[in-house]
Design an enzyme around this catalytic site. Structure first.
Site, mmCIF file in Angstrom:
data_model
loop_
_atom_site.group_PDB
_atom_site.id
_atom_site.type_symbol
_atom_site.label_atom_id
_atom_site.label_comp_id
_atom_site.label_asym_id
_atom_site.label_seq_id
_atom_site.Cartn_x
_atom_site.Cartn_y
_atom_site.Cartn_z
ATOM 1 N N ASP A 38 44.852 30.688 46.750
ATOM 2 C CA ASP A 38 44.332 32.052 46.856
ATOM 3 C C ASP A 38 42.830 32.005 46.649
ATOM 4 O O ASP A 38 42.251 30.954 46.384
ATOM 5 C CB ASP A 38 45.039 33.014 45.908
ATOM 6 C CG ASP A 38 45.208 32.432 44.539
ATOM 7 O OD1 ASP A 38 44.173 32.076 43.948
ATOM 8 O OD2 ASP A 38 46.355 32.294 44.071
ATOM 9 N N LYS A 60 45.389 37.063 46.663
ATOM 10 C CA LYS A 60 45.618 38.399 46.131
ATOM 11 C C LYS A 60 44.302 38.937 45.620
ATOM 12 O O LYS A 60 43.556 38.234 44.968
ATOM 13 C CB LYS A 60 46.603 38.341 44.960
ATOM 14 C CG LYS A 60 48.024 38.210 45.411
ATOM 15 C CD LYS A 60 48.939 38.117 44.232
ATOM 16 C CE LYS A 60 48.681 36.819 43.480
ATOM 17 N NZ LYS A 60 49.507 36.644 42.300
ATOM 18 N N MET A 175 39.999 39.521 33.929
ATOM 19 C CA MET A 175 40.498 40.578 34.827
ATOM 20 C C MET A 175 40.190 41.964 34.281
ATOM 21 O O MET A 175 40.949 42.904 34.508
ATOM 22 C CB MET A 175 42.026 40.447 35.013
ATOM 23 C CG MET A 175 42.445 39.119 35.586
ATOM 24 S SD MET A 175 44.217 38.979 35.756
ATOM 25 C CE MET A 175 44.717 38.706 34.075
HETATM 26 N N1 SAH Z 1 43.795 30.984 35.575
HETATM 27 C C1 SAH Z 1 42.460 31.522 35.568
HETATM 28 C C2 SAH Z 1 42.438 32.988 35.267
HETATM 29 C C3 SAH Z 1 43.206 33.806 36.275
HETATM 30 S S1 SAH Z 1 43.029 35.510 36.008
HETATM 31 C C4 SAH Z 1 41.594 30.732 34.585
HETATM 32 O O1 SAH Z 1 42.120 29.953 33.784
HETATM 33 O O2 SAH Z 1 40.376 30.858 34.662
HETATM 34 C C5 SAH Z 1 41.673 35.909 37.025
HETATM 35 C C6 SAH Z 1 40.475 36.259 36.190
HETATM 36 O O3 SAH Z 1 39.831 35.098 35.731
HETATM 37 C C7 SAH Z 1 39.410 37.017 36.937
HETATM 38 O O4 SAH Z 1 39.702 38.392 37.047
HETATM 39 C C8 SAH Z 1 38.219 36.786 36.038
HETATM 40 O O5 SAH Z 1 38.276 37.587 34.890
HETATM 41 C C9 SAH Z 1 38.460 35.362 35.587
HETATM 42 N N2 SAH Z 1 37.717 34.395 36.416
HETATM 43 C C10 SAH Z 1 38.225 33.352 37.083
HETATM 44 N N3 SAH Z 1 37.242 32.630 37.673
HETATM 45 C C11 SAH Z 1 36.092 33.245 37.346
HETATM 46 C C12 SAH Z 1 34.724 32.980 37.633
HETATM 47 N N4 SAH Z 1 34.349 31.931 38.373
HETATM 48 N N5 SAH Z 1 33.797 33.810 37.125
HETATM 49 C C13 SAH Z 1 34.143 34.864 36.376
HETATM 50 N N6 SAH Z 1 35.425 35.159 36.087
HETATM 51 C C14 SAH Z 1 36.383 34.356 36.547
#
Ligand code: SAH
Length: 505
Positions: A38, A60, A175
């Site tokens: 995704d 998504k 998020m």
């Molecule tokens: N599994 C992911 C998180 C998934 S939830 C992890 O461990 O990072 C998705 C959320 O992760 C986004 O809404 C945001 O809050 C955060 N996120 C993921 N990548 C990001 C990035 N490069 N910069 C800022 N926020 C990020």
């Protein structure tokens, strides 16, 4: 006979920087039959896959579901039951709010072998990239990662803000950008100090990274003022203050955040991608052409036989060099075959490829075109000499034309065949229609034709993309297919192409 069941690898892609993929993720991507990804996973994984790898975009976004979770799980099960090695690639770490746990449960229930491959989670890496350590001995002894987006099917909030407000550790909300006002209001209502520092880090660990800092009372207005968008991480706690001291401004990068399609063959893409990355660009590798080296032993041995009567051997590409060296190996020959020959090369990349095999080019024109190469050769060859050419099946005939004017004997060998690589045409179209690409540089006419054939010349004006060319021949091919040339390299090399794009920005 039952079909062998494949395996699903739930793999973390890290926060966005392509070099923050784990070695294990790279290894699995190289072997994957299918990749289910995704948007949060970014495009850097394309660098590591095989041309035949099947790609499934199940992206998504907060309000636009392209595939519901049950369908994603079903897809994983179906692909594994086909006997495939499936990489389910997720942003950050698969078990941190990525619904990786749910997918793993479905796989277990369906008796599909799976493994989880951790990734660097944005919850730690993204604050860090903005100069915010999530823990620091002078500030806190814990950090807490909290979802800012609850399950929509839940009636009562499961988020216990009264407990969060009492914590002295750093609070990291993922998020949460759309619910920011609810989050800050709830923390204030539960007694958190209104001056508690808050940072929002947008698109951390990517060339688009931005961050803003404020406190619980003004951060919502700041987010609005700066139009901060998802994905973003919200950090609440005094560690945010360290950002002003620890944040390192990235060095000036001329192509910062330019998304550039790299359509060269998989073998040749990485050098161009690395050059682009070093300038801050985001390379997106989708091969437009494939090259097949000529392995026909009969044509090959006939060429080598005639070569012994030639005075010059001319190379017009790195592929030509690779193919010639492969031919030597196939025919159990080596560089001694070249002992009485002089070698000509069209330009620095070809010369470099020759040097890797210990072969020094005697001639290389100042301008890296076939016309210039022909001109230089005409100065040094004698009439009736024999000149061997190792070049593509679709090579520009201009070189032969020039040499023939001198009454020389040409010995030609189709060193390789260039074909359009259409396997990823769907991906290419969706990238263009979603305006995910800023530049498409072409380094040969065959690339131009392969591109135009793949996308059927549809709606070019709506794509918001600009086209760059490595030189006049390629520009002519672009114009013949109705593509506007926004930048043309003055020096016909990849570096020249990059300079041309920089100048056109
Ligand atoms: N599994 C992911 C998180 C998934 S939830 C992890 O461990 O990072 C998705 C959320 O992760 C986004 O809404 C945001 O809050 C955060 N996120 C993921 N990548 C990001 C990035 N490069 N910069 C800022 N926020 C990020």
């Amino acid at each position: 006979m039952s079909v062998q069941v494949g395996m699903v690898h739930l793999v973390g892609a890290g926060p966005g920087d392509p070099s923050l993929l784990t070695l294990k993720a790279v290894e699995l991507l190289q072997k994957a039959d299918a990749v289910v990804y995704d948007k949060l996973a970014g495009w850097s994984f394309l660098t590591h896959i095989q041309p035949q790898t099947r790609l499934y975009d199940v992206g998504k976004q907060a309000d636009r579901h392209t595939m519901v979770q049950e369908e994603i799980c079903q897809l994983l099960v179906d692909l594994a039951r086909e006997g495939l090695q499936v990489v389910r690639l997720k942003g950050g770490d698969p078990y941190v709010f990525g619904r990786g746990g749910e997918e793993a449960e479905v796989l277990v229930a369906a008796e599909i072998p799976f493994q989880v491959v951790p990734g660097i989670s944005s919850s730690v890496a993204v604050p860090g990239a903005a100069g915010i350590p999530v823990t620091h001995r002078d500030h806190c002894t814990s950090f807490h990662v909290i979802t800012g987006h609850e399950r929509p099917d839940r009636e009562e909030t499961a988020l216990d803000f009264s407990a969060f407000a009492k914590l002295s550790g750093t609070l990291v909300f993922l998020m949460g950008i759309r619910n920011l006002s609810h989050i800050t209001q709830s923390l204030l209502r539960e007694g958190k100090d209104p001056l508690t520092p808050v940072a929002i880090v947008e698109k951390g660990c990517t060339p688009y990274q931005r961050h803003i800092t404020g406190n619980l009372t003004n951060i919502v207005d700041l987010v609005e003022k700066h139009s901060i968008q998802a994905p973003a991480v919200t950090v609440v706690g005094t560690v945010v203050d360290l950002s002003s001291k620890l944040y390192q401004t990235p060095s000036d990068q001329p192509l910062r955040a330019q998304r550039i399609l790299v359509g060269r063959t998989r073998r040749q893409a990485s050098r161009f991608s690395n050059l682009l990355r070093s300038q801050g660009a985001i390379p997106i590798e989708v091969p437009l052409i494939e090259v097949e080296l000529n392995a026909d032993p009969i044509a090959g041995s006939a060429f080598l036989e005639k070569l012994s009567l030639c005075q010059w051997l001319v190379f017009t590409s790195e592929n030509g060099v690779e193919s010639f060296v492969q031919l030597l190996r196939q025919q159990k020959r080596d560089v001694r075959t070249l002992h009485s020959l002089r070698i000509a090369s069209i330009g620095p990349a070809t010369t470099q490829a020759l040097l890797q095999y210990g072969i020094h080019a005697d001639l290389q024109p100042q301008i890296y075109t076939v016309e210039a190469l022909g001109q230089e050769l005409l100065k040094v060859i004698q009439p009736k000499q024999s000149i061997a050419l190792a070049r593509s099946d679709v090579a520009n005939p201009e070189l032969q034309r020039r040499l023939q004017s001198m009454n020389v004997d040409l010995v030609e060998w189709d060193a390789y065949y260039t074909r359009p690589a259409l396997r990823q045409a769907e991906l290419l179209k969706s990238l263009l229609f979603q305006a995910e690409v800023d530049w498409i540089p072409f380094s040969s006419s065959s690339m131009v034709h392969a591109f135009c054939d793949a996308v059927l010349d549809d709606h070019i004006s709506t794509w918001n993309v600009r086209f760059a060319s490595i030189g006049p021949m390629t520009s002519a091919a672009m114009q013949s297919r109705g593509l506007l040339v926004s930048a043309e390299a003055k020096v016909q090399t990849l570096d020249g192409l990059i300079v041309a794009i920089q100048e056109a920005l």
